[in-house]
Write a protein that holds these residues in place. Structure first.
Motif, PDB file in Angstrom:
ATOM      1  N   GLU A   1      10.318 -16.896 -45.037  1.00  0.00           N
ATOM      2  CA  GLU A   1       9.963 -16.775 -46.442  1.00  0.00           C
ATOM      3  C   GLU A   1       9.837 -15.303 -46.783  1.00  0.00           C
ATOM      4  OE1 GLU A   1       7.117 -19.088 -49.557  1.00  0.00           O
ATOM      5  OE2 GLU A   1       6.362 -18.731 -47.560  1.00  0.00           O
ATOM      6  N   LEU A   2      10.966 -14.716 -47.106  1.00  0.00           N
ATOM      7  CA  LEU A   2      11.035 -13.308 -47.450  1.00  0.00           C
ATOM      8  C   LEU A   2      11.783 -13.179 -48.758  1.00  0.00           C
ATOM      9  CD1 LEU A   2      11.931 -11.968 -43.924  1.00  0.00           C
ATOM     10  CD2 LEU A   2       9.776 -11.635 -45.109  1.00  0.00           C
ATOM     11  N   PRO A   3      11.529 -12.144 -49.531  1.00  0.00           N
ATOM     12  CA  PRO A   3      12.147 -12.032 -50.855  1.00  0.00           C
ATOM     13  C   PRO A   3      13.661 -12.104 -50.788  1.00  0.00           C
ATOM     14  CG  PRO A   3      10.430 -10.385 -50.570  1.00  0.00           C
ATOM     15  CD  PRO A   3      10.632 -11.031 -49.230  1.00  0.00           C
ATOM     16  N   GLY A   4      14.242 -12.953 -51.619  1.00  0.00           N
ATOM     17  CA  GLY A   4      15.685 -13.013 -51.736  1.00  0.00           C
ATOM     18  C   GLY A   4      16.361 -13.888 -50.723  1.00  0.00           C
ATOM     19  N   VAL A   5      15.617 -14.511 -49.823  1.00  0.00           N
ATOM     20  CA  VAL A   5      16.240 -15.357 -48.827  1.00  0.00           C
ATOM     21  C   VAL A   5      15.910 -16.812 -49.068  1.00  0.00           C
ATOM     22  CG1 VAL A   5      16.446 -15.843 -46.387  1.00  0.00           C
ATOM     23  CG2 VAL A   5      16.251 -13.505 -47.170  1.00  0.00           C
ATOM     24  N   GLY A   6      14.641 -17.182 -49.153  1.00  0.00           N
ATOM     25  CA  GLY A   6      14.396 -18.547 -49.555  1.00  0.00           C
ATOM     26  C   GLY A   6      13.371 -19.276 -48.741  1.00  0.00           C
ATOM     27  N   ASP A   7      13.762 -20.343 -48.057  1.00  0.00           N
ATOM     28  CA  ASP A   7      12.851 -21.316 -47.485  1.00  0.00           C
ATOM     29  C   ASP A   7      11.860 -20.684 -46.522  1.00  0.00           C
ATOM     30  OD1 ASP A   7      15.724 -23.373 -47.205  1.00  0.00           O
ATOM     31  OD2 ASP A   7      14.276 -23.313 -48.839  1.00  0.00           O
ATOM     32  N   SER A   8      10.677 -21.317 -46.423  1.00  0.00           N
ATOM     33  CA  SER A   8       9.645 -20.820 -45.519  1.00  0.00           C
ATOM     34  C   SER A   8       9.917 -21.275 -44.093  1.00  0.00           C
ATOM     35  CB  SER A   8       8.279 -21.328 -45.974  1.00  0.00           C
ATOM     36  OG  SER A   8       8.261 -22.737 -45.956  1.00  0.00           O
ATOM     37  N   ALA A   9       9.457 -20.510 -43.130  1.00  0.00           N
ATOM     38  CA  ALA A   9       9.603 -20.887 -41.721  1.00  0.00           C
ATOM     39  C   ALA A   9       8.650 -20.059 -40.895  1.00  0.00           C
ATOM     40  CB  ALA A   9      11.040 -20.652 -41.247  1.00  0.00           C
ATOM     41  N   MET A  10       8.417 -20.516 -39.686  1.00  0.00           N
ATOM     42  CA  MET A  10       7.601 -19.745 -38.757  1.00  0.00           C
ATOM     43  C   MET A  10       8.464 -18.644 -38.152  1.00  0.00           C
ATOM     44  SD  MET A  10       4.546 -20.927 -38.742  1.00  0.00           S
ATOM     45  CE  MET A  10       3.911 -20.217 -37.229  1.00  0.00           C
ATOM     46  N   LEU A  11       7.951 -17.431 -38.210  1.00  0.00           N
ATOM     47  CA  LEU A  11       8.668 -16.328 -37.584  1.00  0.00           C
ATOM     48  C   LEU A  11       8.361 -16.309 -36.092  1.00  0.00           C
ATOM     49  CD1 LEU A  11       8.014 -13.538 -40.205  1.00  0.00           C
ATOM     50  CD2 LEU A  11      10.146 -14.754 -39.828  1.00  0.00           C
TER      51      LEU A  11
ATOM     52  N   THR B   1      26.612 -14.441 -45.670  1.00  0.00           N
ATOM     53  CA  THR B   1      25.185 -14.564 -45.983  1.00  0.00           C
ATOM     54  C   THR B   1      24.411 -13.404 -45.390  1.00  0.00           C
ATOM     55  OG1 THR B   1      25.366 -16.965 -45.960  1.00  0.00           O
ATOM     56  CG2 THR B   1      23.152 -16.041 -45.768  1.00  0.00           C
ATOM     57  N   GLN B   2      24.665 -13.147 -44.133  1.00  0.00           N
ATOM     58  CA  GLN B   2      23.978 -12.065 -43.439  1.00  0.00           C
ATOM     59  C   GLN B   2      24.394 -10.703 -43.969  1.00  0.00           C
ATOM     60  OE1 GLN B   2      24.747 -12.195 -39.305  1.00  0.00           O
ATOM     61  NE2 GLN B   2      23.886 -10.179 -38.908  1.00  0.00           N
ATOM     62  N   HIS B   3      25.686 -10.535 -44.218  1.00  0.00           N
ATOM     63  CA  HIS B   3      26.189  -9.240 -44.667  1.00  0.00           C
ATOM     64  C   HIS B   3      25.514  -8.790 -45.967  1.00  0.00           C
ATOM     65  CE1 HIS B   3      28.893  -9.923 -41.512  1.00  0.00           C
ATOM     66  NE2 HIS B   3      29.964 -10.307 -42.171  1.00  0.00           N
ATOM     67  N   VAL B   4      25.349  -9.718 -46.911  1.00  0.00           N
ATOM     68  CA  VAL B   4      24.797  -9.318 -48.209  1.00  0.00           C
ATOM     69  C   VAL B   4      23.278  -9.288 -48.197  1.00  0.00           C
ATOM     70  CG1 VAL B   4      26.818 -10.244 -49.398  1.00  0.00           C
ATOM     71  CG2 VAL B   4      24.754 -11.662 -49.214  1.00  0.00           C
ATOM     72  N   CYS B   5      22.673  -9.939 -47.196  1.00  0.00           N
ATOM     73  CA  CYS B   5      21.211 -10.074 -47.195  1.00  0.00           C
ATOM     74  C   CYS B   5      20.502  -8.950 -46.460  1.00  0.00           C
ATOM     75  CB  CYS B   5      20.826 -11.426 -46.590  1.00  0.00           C
ATOM     76  SG  CYS B   5      19.047 -11.679 -46.408  1.00  0.00           S
ATOM     77  N   LEU B   6      21.006  -8.530 -45.308  1.00  0.00           N
ATOM     78  CA  LEU B   6      20.212  -7.709 -44.409  1.00  0.00           C
ATOM     79  C   LEU B   6      19.829  -6.361 -45.019  1.00  0.00           C
ATOM     80  CD1 LEU B   6      21.612  -8.373 -40.829  1.00  0.00           C
ATOM     81  CD2 LEU B   6      19.790  -9.509 -42.087  1.00  0.00           C
ATOM     82  N   TYR B   7      20.747  -5.712 -45.710  1.00  0.00           N
ATOM     83  CA  TYR B   7      20.419  -4.454 -46.381  1.00  0.00           C
ATOM     84  C   TYR B   7      20.036  -4.683 -47.837  1.00  0.00           C
ATOM     85  CZ  TYR B   7      22.268  -1.446 -42.628  1.00  0.00           C
ATOM     86  OH  TYR B   7      22.482  -0.798 -41.444  1.00  0.00           O
ATOM     87  N   GLY B   8      20.881  -5.416 -48.562  1.00  0.00           N
ATOM     88  CA  GLY B   8      20.706  -5.525 -50.003  1.00  0.00           C
ATOM     89  C   GLY B   8      19.719  -6.580 -50.443  1.00  0.00           C
ATOM     90  N   ASN B   9      19.300  -7.484 -49.524  1.00  0.00           N
ATOM     91  CA  ASN B   9      18.407  -8.583 -49.888  1.00  0.00           C
ATOM     92  C   ASN B   9      18.985  -9.380 -51.055  1.00  0.00           C
ATOM     93  OD1 ASN B   9      16.228 -10.244 -49.710  1.00  0.00           O
ATOM     94  ND2 ASN B   9      14.758  -8.812 -50.620  1.00  0.00           N
ATOM     95  N   VAL B  10      20.272  -9.685 -50.937  1.00  0.00           N
ATOM     96  CA  VAL B  10      21.022 -10.386 -51.987  1.00  0.00           C
ATOM     97  C   VAL B  10      21.283 -11.818 -51.539  1.00  0.00           C
ATOM     98  CG1 VAL B  10      23.218 -10.434 -53.269  1.00  0.00           C
ATOM     99  CG2 VAL B  10      22.047  -8.258 -52.835  1.00  0.00           C
ATOM    100  N   ARG B  11      21.262 -12.746 -52.480  1.00  0.00           N
ATOM    101  CA  ARG B  11      21.446 -14.164 -52.199  1.00  0.00           C
ATOM    102  C   ARG B  11      22.895 -14.581 -52.437  1.00  0.00           C
ATOM    103  NH1 ARG B  11      16.332 -17.270 -54.962  1.00  0.00           N
ATOM    104  NH2 ARG B  11      14.701 -15.767 -54.453  1.00  0.00           N
ATOM    105  N   LEU B  12      23.199 -15.790 -51.988  1.00  0.00           N
ATOM    106  CA  LEU B  12      24.461 -16.436 -52.322  1.00  0.00           C
ATOM    107  C   LEU B  12      24.152 -17.726 -53.073  1.00  0.00           C
ATOM    108  CD1 LEU B  12      26.509 -15.989 -49.026  1.00  0.00           C
ATOM    109  CD2 LEU B  12      26.700 -14.669 -51.141  1.00  0.00           C
ATOM    110  N   ALA B  13      24.820 -17.934 -54.195  1.00  0.00           N
ATOM    111  CA  ALA B  13      24.701 -19.166 -54.971  1.00  0.00           C
ATOM    112  C   ALA B  13      25.980 -19.959 -54.751  1.00  0.00           C
ATOM    113  CB  ALA B  13      24.494 -18.857 -56.451  1.00  0.00           C
TER     114      ALA B  13
END
Length: 501
Positions: A46-56, A199-211
């Motif tokens: 559960e981090l900004p821009g990614v979504g569902d909650s989970a145990m880290l 998904t990973q490419h756009v998320c890890l630096y930019g914290n961007v989602r995919l719709a």
């Protein structure tokens, strides 16, 4: 067993990321493609821009929340690939090891490439190649890229080197574009099934989602095809994202498509671009398989061949050598955009994703060698791809297994739904594990965010011996057997010999 053609060459809905991630850490993430075997009950943190909650992971006290998210991607996407590397097939040293039909790499033309890259014109060292250069790339390389794309993309007018930026691969291009085009938490539309590592490419630096624009295999009329993208489906996905409070900034298109091998017609491309212009969306067009169309009847056209782009300032085209030239380890990708603000912003990130001067020189030499590319490499590469594709297609037909393929790329999208009695993703995962237990690594549909359980991607761009053994093991699994297929005696192997002998 099939034989590859041989010649004697002595010279010249809002998805915030797939349930399962793949292809971690290569130019297109493809050195880990197909390894995606995360447990089904895992979810994104559960981090900004990614979504569902989970145990880290419990061992994350040294990391920031961003670092924990990055580590989560790595931990959750690697089981299959780690298993493969611990037990990798080798004809002599480990004949019962895992055959990899999951990674989208072209392993058919090493003989041609090794010969070309070892020629004397590739070996040059001078001061300018060892010093800092323009972050967009050396001008000599950008000029060659512009000429190369103008020729092979069949652009109506010569492309300009000032619109070219070079980076160390397609993953870096996706990451850089997401970072400079979107605010954190914003999204790109992307049709499914799609190459899941994006998904990973756009998320890890930019914290961007995919719709996700969810497509299905149903054919509703004579003029439709399975998993067909339409403007109506794009509009629906955009409305749904907006209704969930997600701001969409762009559209990602892969042409030829991965994993479908589908090809968008010029008319379809124009429709998608007009849709994007209407909503002021950027369009990232990934054409990394553009020279790997081995069926002439497929009729591929680059977006850069269109007479007029509806919104050239928001249209950004990617290409790399990882697929078309079988160089996923060399780390070369290029962006073509007429938007100078975008080009400059991406170039600034090349401080972290740039190419060495020596590699830039080699790439320029390769791309300018039109005679070798047209007369030697492309004809032979296409012939070998077609032979391997024909072999796997015939094997699937003999098993009575439906599949989709348009004669482009390195893969076939295979329908194994009849092997899932209840038609669930849990069964899809179990079938994937049976393949892996029987020493063949494939990519399953959920890794591509396919909404229909039971689709798998088979990569065929490998040497004959490994491909035949891999299909032998696939047949065993589907026949309900679990033992590892015996490696055929070396006298039965028809793997091509070194083409230079």
């Amino acid at each position: 067993m099939f034989t590859l053609p041989q010649k004697d060459f002595s010279a010249p809905t809002t998805c915030l990321g797939p349930t399962c991630l793949q292809d971690l850490g290569s130019s297109h993430g493809d050195d880990l493609e197909g390894e995606c075997s995360r447990k089904l009950d895992q979810k994104l943190p559960e981090l900004p821009g990614v979504g569902d909650s989970a145990m880290l992971s419990p061992n994350t006290s040294y990391l920031s929340s961003r670092g924990r998210m990055i580590k989560w991607f790595w931990d959750s996407a690697e089981e299959g690939y780690r298993t493969y590397h611990m037990d990798e097939y080798d004809e002599n040293k480990n004949p019962s090891g895992i055959i990899n039909l999951g990674v989208s790499e072209n392993k058919l033309c090493f003989d041609l490439l090794s010969w070309r890259l070892s020629q004397s014109d590739m070996q040059r060292v001078e001061p300018s190649l060892l010093q800092y250069a323009d972050w967009r790339g050396h001008l000599f390389l950008r000029e060659e890229v512009a000429k190369f794309l103008s020729f092979y993309c069949k652009s109506p007018a010569p492309l300009r080197p000032e619109n070219v930026v070079v980076l160390n691969g397609g993953a870096s291009l996706f990451s850089a574009l997401a970072t400079v085009l979107c605010e954190a938490g914003e999204a790109f539309l992307i049709p499914t099934p799609y190459y899941g590592a994006i998904t990973q490419h756009v998320c890890l630096y930019g914290n961007v989602r995919l719709a996700c624009v969810y497509l299905d295999s149903e054919v509703t009329g004579l003029d439709t095809r399975p998993f067909q993208l339409t403007v109506e489906k794009l509009e629906m996905a955009l409305r749904e994202a907006h209704s969930e409070g997600v701001k969409v900034k762009g559209l990602i298109l892969i042409n030829p498509q991965n994993p479908l091998g589908d090809i968008y017609s010029p008319e379809e491309l124009q429709e998608y671009l007009v849709f994007a212009k209407r909503h002021k969306l950027h369009v990232i067009v990934d054409e990394v398989y553009m020279l790997s169309v081995f069926e002439e009847s497929a009729g591929y056209r680059s977006v850069l061949s269109l007479e007029r782009l509806p919104d050239p300032q928001r249209t950004h085209v990617m290409w790399a050598t990882s697929k078309d030239f079988g160089m996923s380890g060399l780390r070369f990708g290029t962006l073509y955009t007429e938007n100078q603000d975008v080009a400059t912003a991406v170039a600034s990130l090349c401080r972290y994703h740039g190419l060495s001067g020596l590699v830039q020189y080699q790439m320029a030499q390769l791309l300018r060698d039109r005679d070798w590319i047209n007369q030697v490499y492309l004809p032979e590469n296409h012939a070998r791809l077609k032979a391997a594709h024909t072999y796997v297609s015939e094997e699937l037909r003999a098993l009575g297994i439906p599949f989709l393929s348009r004669g482009a790329g390195f893969f076939i999208w295979v329908d194994l739904r009849k092997y899932l009695p209840k038609g669930t993703f849990e069964e899809e995962m179990l079938l994937w594990r049976r393949f892996l237990d029987n020493k063949v690594l494939l990519s399953f549909g959920k890794a591509f965010e396919c909404k229909e359980p039971g689709w798998f991607r088979f990569v065929f761009s490998d040497q004959a011996h490994r491909l035949c053994l891999g299909m032998q093991r696939v047949r065993q699994v589907l026949a309900g057997k679990s033992q590892v297929a015996e490696d055929p005696p070396s006298s039965q192997s028809q793997e091509p010999s070194d083409q230079r002998r």
